[in-house]
Structures are given as C-alpha cells and as structure tokens.
Design an enzyme around this catalytic site. Structure first.
Site, short mmCIF file in Angstrom:
data_model
loop_
_atom_site.label_atom_id
_atom_site.label_comp_id
_atom_site.label_asym_id
_atom_site.label_seq_id
_atom_site.Cartn_x
_atom_site.Cartn_y
_atom_site.Cartn_z
N GLY A 35 -12.51 -1.56 32.13
CA GLY A 35 -12.22 -1.46 30.70
C GLY A 35 -11.99 -2.80 30.02
O GLY A 35 -11.96 -2.89 28.80
N ARG A 91 1.74 -4.09 8.56
CA ARG A 91 2.79 -3.31 7.88
C ARG A 91 4.14 -3.36 8.59
O ARG A 91 5.15 -2.99 8.02
CB ARG A 91 2.31 -1.87 7.67
CG ARG A 91 1.25 -1.80 6.56
CD ARG A 91 0.76 -0.39 6.32
NE ARG A 91 -0.19 0.03 7.33
CZ ARG A 91 -0.75 1.23 7.37
NH1 ARG A 91 -0.47 2.12 6.46
NH2 ARG A 91 -1.62 1.54 8.31
N GLN A 92 4.16 -3.78 9.88
CA GLN A 92 5.45 -3.93 10.58
C GLN A 92 5.91 -5.37 10.34
O GLN A 92 5.83 -6.24 11.21
CB GLN A 92 5.27 -3.61 12.07
CG GLN A 92 6.55 -3.66 12.89
CD GLN A 92 7.46 -2.44 12.74
OE1 GLN A 92 7.04 -1.40 12.27
NE2 GLN A 92 8.73 -2.59 13.10
N ASP A 162 1.54 3.13 -7.11
CA ASP A 162 2.96 2.78 -7.17
C ASP A 162 3.08 1.39 -7.80
O ASP A 162 2.07 0.69 -7.98
CB ASP A 162 3.62 2.82 -5.78
CG ASP A 162 2.90 1.94 -4.77
OD1 ASP A 162 2.44 0.85 -5.15
OD2 ASP A 162 2.80 2.34 -3.60
N LYS A 185 5.75 6.56 -7.05
CA LYS A 185 5.56 7.23 -5.74
C LYS A 185 6.87 7.24 -4.96
O LYS A 185 7.54 6.23 -4.85
CB LYS A 185 4.49 6.46 -4.97
CG LYS A 185 4.32 6.85 -3.53
CD LYS A 185 3.03 6.28 -2.97
CE LYS A 185 3.25 5.50 -1.70
NZ LYS A 185 2.01 4.94 -1.16
N THR A 216 -3.63 8.19 5.61
CA THR A 216 -3.74 9.66 5.73
C THR A 216 -4.35 10.27 4.47
O THR A 216 -4.71 11.45 4.48
CB THR A 216 -2.36 10.29 5.93
OG1 THR A 216 -1.58 10.07 4.74
CG2 THR A 216 -1.63 9.70 7.12
N GLY A 218 -2.58 10.85 1.90
CA GLY A 218 -1.51 11.58 1.22
C GLY A 218 -1.21 11.04 -0.18
O GLY A 218 -1.02 11.81 -1.13
N THR A 219 -1.20 9.71 -0.31
CA THR A 219 -0.88 9.09 -1.61
C THR A 219 -1.93 9.46 -2.65
O THR A 219 -1.60 9.91 -3.77
CB THR A 219 -0.83 7.55 -1.45
OG1 THR A 219 0.18 7.24 -0.49
CG2 THR A 219 -0.55 6.85 -2.76
C1 R5P Z 1 1.67 1.82 0.77
O1 R5P Z 1 2.53 1.17 0.18
C2 R5P Z 1 0.22 1.47 0.69
O2 R5P Z 1 -0.03 0.65 -0.42
C3 R5P Z 1 -0.65 2.70 0.62
O3 R5P Z 1 -0.36 3.40 -0.59
C4 R5P Z 1 -0.39 3.60 1.80
O4 R5P Z 1 -0.53 2.88 3.01
C5 R5P Z 1 -1.35 4.76 1.77
O5 R5P Z 1 -1.09 5.59 2.86
P1 R5P Z 1 -1.55 7.10 2.87
O6 R5P Z 1 -3.03 7.15 2.62
O7 R5P Z 1 -1.19 7.56 4.26
O8 R5P Z 1 -0.76 7.82 1.82
#
Ligand code: R5P
Length: 282
Positions: A35, A91-92, A162, A185, A216, A218-219
């Site tokens: 691998g 993001r971390q 947001d 948001k 995902t 979701g936003t």
């Molecule tokens: C968050 O602050 C980012 O700007 C994106 O809005 C976020 O990563 C989107 O994630 P998801 O598609 O899971 O809602």
C-alpha cells in the site's frame, strides 16, 4: 518553470501550464503491494523552479505530495513551489479540547521542510499560514474566478451563509453588480444547521449563495429552504471546495437550481478553474 502533478489536481495543473506556458509533467504514481506510495518524475534533471500541484487531502495525497517534493529536489530543482488547491486539516486550527492535535500547524511545519514557497486556495482561516515561517506563502482567493463564471447569468443577490463568508460574497456581488448580504447560521451538529434571514429581501430574486466549503451540504440545504420560503425565484449554490461528503451533491441537486464549485476538488460540479488566480500568485 515546470509544473508537476501527482494523482490529484490534474485539471488545475494543466490549466496552469496553459496560462503560464510552463511545461506540464505528470508524475508516475504507483503503490507497492503493502500500500505504500511510489512516485517518480520521469525526467533526467529539473534544474528549474518546480511547481508541485497536489491536494493534501485525503491522507494518501499528503504522502504523495511530500514524496513528489523530495523527488523534484533529487532531480536538482532550484526552488520547490507547493500549490495546494485543497489543504487538508485546515479546519483543526486550534485545540478545541485538551489532548487534541493542532493539525493545521503539524501539516504546515512538514510542508515547510519540503518547500520554498507555498500557495493555498481559500483556506478556511488563512491566518494558519503564520505556521509556515521559513518562506513566502499566500492564500489565493477563488472569488474572482467565481465572479467571472457568473457574469451574464442573471444573478441579482449574492449571499453568504454566515457572516464569516460575507467578504467573499461581497467580492463576487461587486463583480456581478448584484446586491449582497449574509444569512445567520447556527450549527446544531456536524450535519445540521439552522439558517435565519438577516436583512435579506430575497423575494422574486435569482440568488447565488457563495461559501468556501460544501461538505455535508447541511449549510446550503438549510439556506436554500429558507430562501425558497422567502420567495426566491432561483437558488444557485457555489463554493470553492466541493467536498460533497456522504452523497451531498445528490441531496443538493434535489433542492438547489444549480450547484457548482471550483476545480480544487474535482467532481461533476467543478466547472470553475482557479488556475488564473494561482498563476497570478506564482
Ligand atoms: C463553515 O464555517 C464553512 O464555511 C462551511 O459553511 C461548512 O464547512 C459547510 O459544511 P456543510 O456543507 O457540512 O454544512
């Protein structure tokens, strides 16, 4: 200057070669039976500036990127310029809980060892580049390429999901001569968000929502439902990095009129090239 790419970001690397006139080299990538990655840049020497275009996500691409950089050095590259269209672990950027790794810092420290200049695209928080201390670095904005793509497409209102994304939406709106605003948001969980209007007057308007990442979905899905409830004529979603985890693109296509992203991550939705913006930063 030579442009080398591994197994990701081929579209951007080829566009970059066209824009800059630099030679494009596709490295050979294979895997050993256990691998582990094997990379080879099939050239006799590379006594030039070498631009390595490679995402550091997922983990296997990070390993490839470090190996490619070392391979280019071994061929005599005078400078290694790393272009990371989608930077994994950005993001971390802090220890949210005791005992966690400061992942963004770890990644940047390793990139510092292997490169002489670093270019990223729309980092979630560009100030993480403070951890790349040895050499110049720059986070390139994809907003101009998104704005160019939507010119002449009838967008009347550009929204950020947001307040953190409001600057990007305003930049795109300015290029389109459209109004701009942001939504409010509240994140309820990893996949669920609540979206509320701020001053938005979306009724009968063709709306474009611009975000840095769609993960995902979701936003954007919550924002689209809210905008349709407010009477928007159409809702188009655009982002820089289309991660589209867990079947997000199919779910988005069911609620949004159009979904597009840049080619930092390649999918059927990546219709916008950021090569021009990267070329300028090079
Ligand atoms: C968050 O602050 C980012 O700007 C994106 O809005 C976020 O990563 C989107 O994630 P998801 O598609 O899971 O809602």
């Amino acid at each position: 200057m030579k442009i080398v790419c591994g197994s990701t970001s081929r579209g951007i690397a080829q566009d970059l070669s066209k824009v800059t006139g630099a030679e494009f080299i596709q490295a050979s990538i294979k895997h050993f039976p256990d691998g582990e990655a094997y990379v080879r840049i099939e050239m006799d020497s590379l006594d030039d500036d070498v631009v390595i275009v490679q995402n550091s996500h997922p983990d296997s691409n990070l390993v490839e990127m470090l190996l490619l950089s070392n391979a280019a050095r071994g061929l005599g590259a005078s400078r290694i310029i790393m272009v990371i269209p989608y930077f994994g672990y950005a993001r971390q950027d802090r220890r949210f809980n005791p005992g966690e790794a400061l992942s963004a810092q770890v990644m940047l420290r390793h990139m510092e060892i292997e490169s002489d200049k670093l270019l990223t695209v729309d980092l979630h928080k560009p100030d993480i580049l403070k951890w790349f201390t040895k050499a110049p670095s720059k986070d390139v904005s994809a907003a101009p390429s998104i704005g160019r793509y939507f010119q002449g497409r009838g967008i009347e209102l550009v929204l950020a999901p947001d307040i953190g994304a409001a600057g990007r939406a305003a930049e795109v709106a300015k290029m389109l001569g459209a109004e701009t605003d942001h939504l409010i948001k509240t994140r309820l969980s990893g996949t669920e968000v609540n979206i509320a209007p701020s001053q938005v007057e979306a009724k009968d308007k063709r709306v474009l929502i611009v975000d840095d990442i769609i993960s995902t979905g979701g936003t954007i899905i919550a924002a689209t439902h809210e905008l349709k409830r407010l009477g928007a004529k159409s809702v188009t979603a655009a982002c820089t990095h289309g991660l589209f985890t867990c079947g997000a693109l199919e779910r988005l296509k069911a609620v949004c009129d159009i979904v597009v992203c840049t080619n930092t991550l390649e999918s059927e939705a990546s219709k916008i090239s950021v090569a021009q913006e990267i070329a300028q930063a090079l």
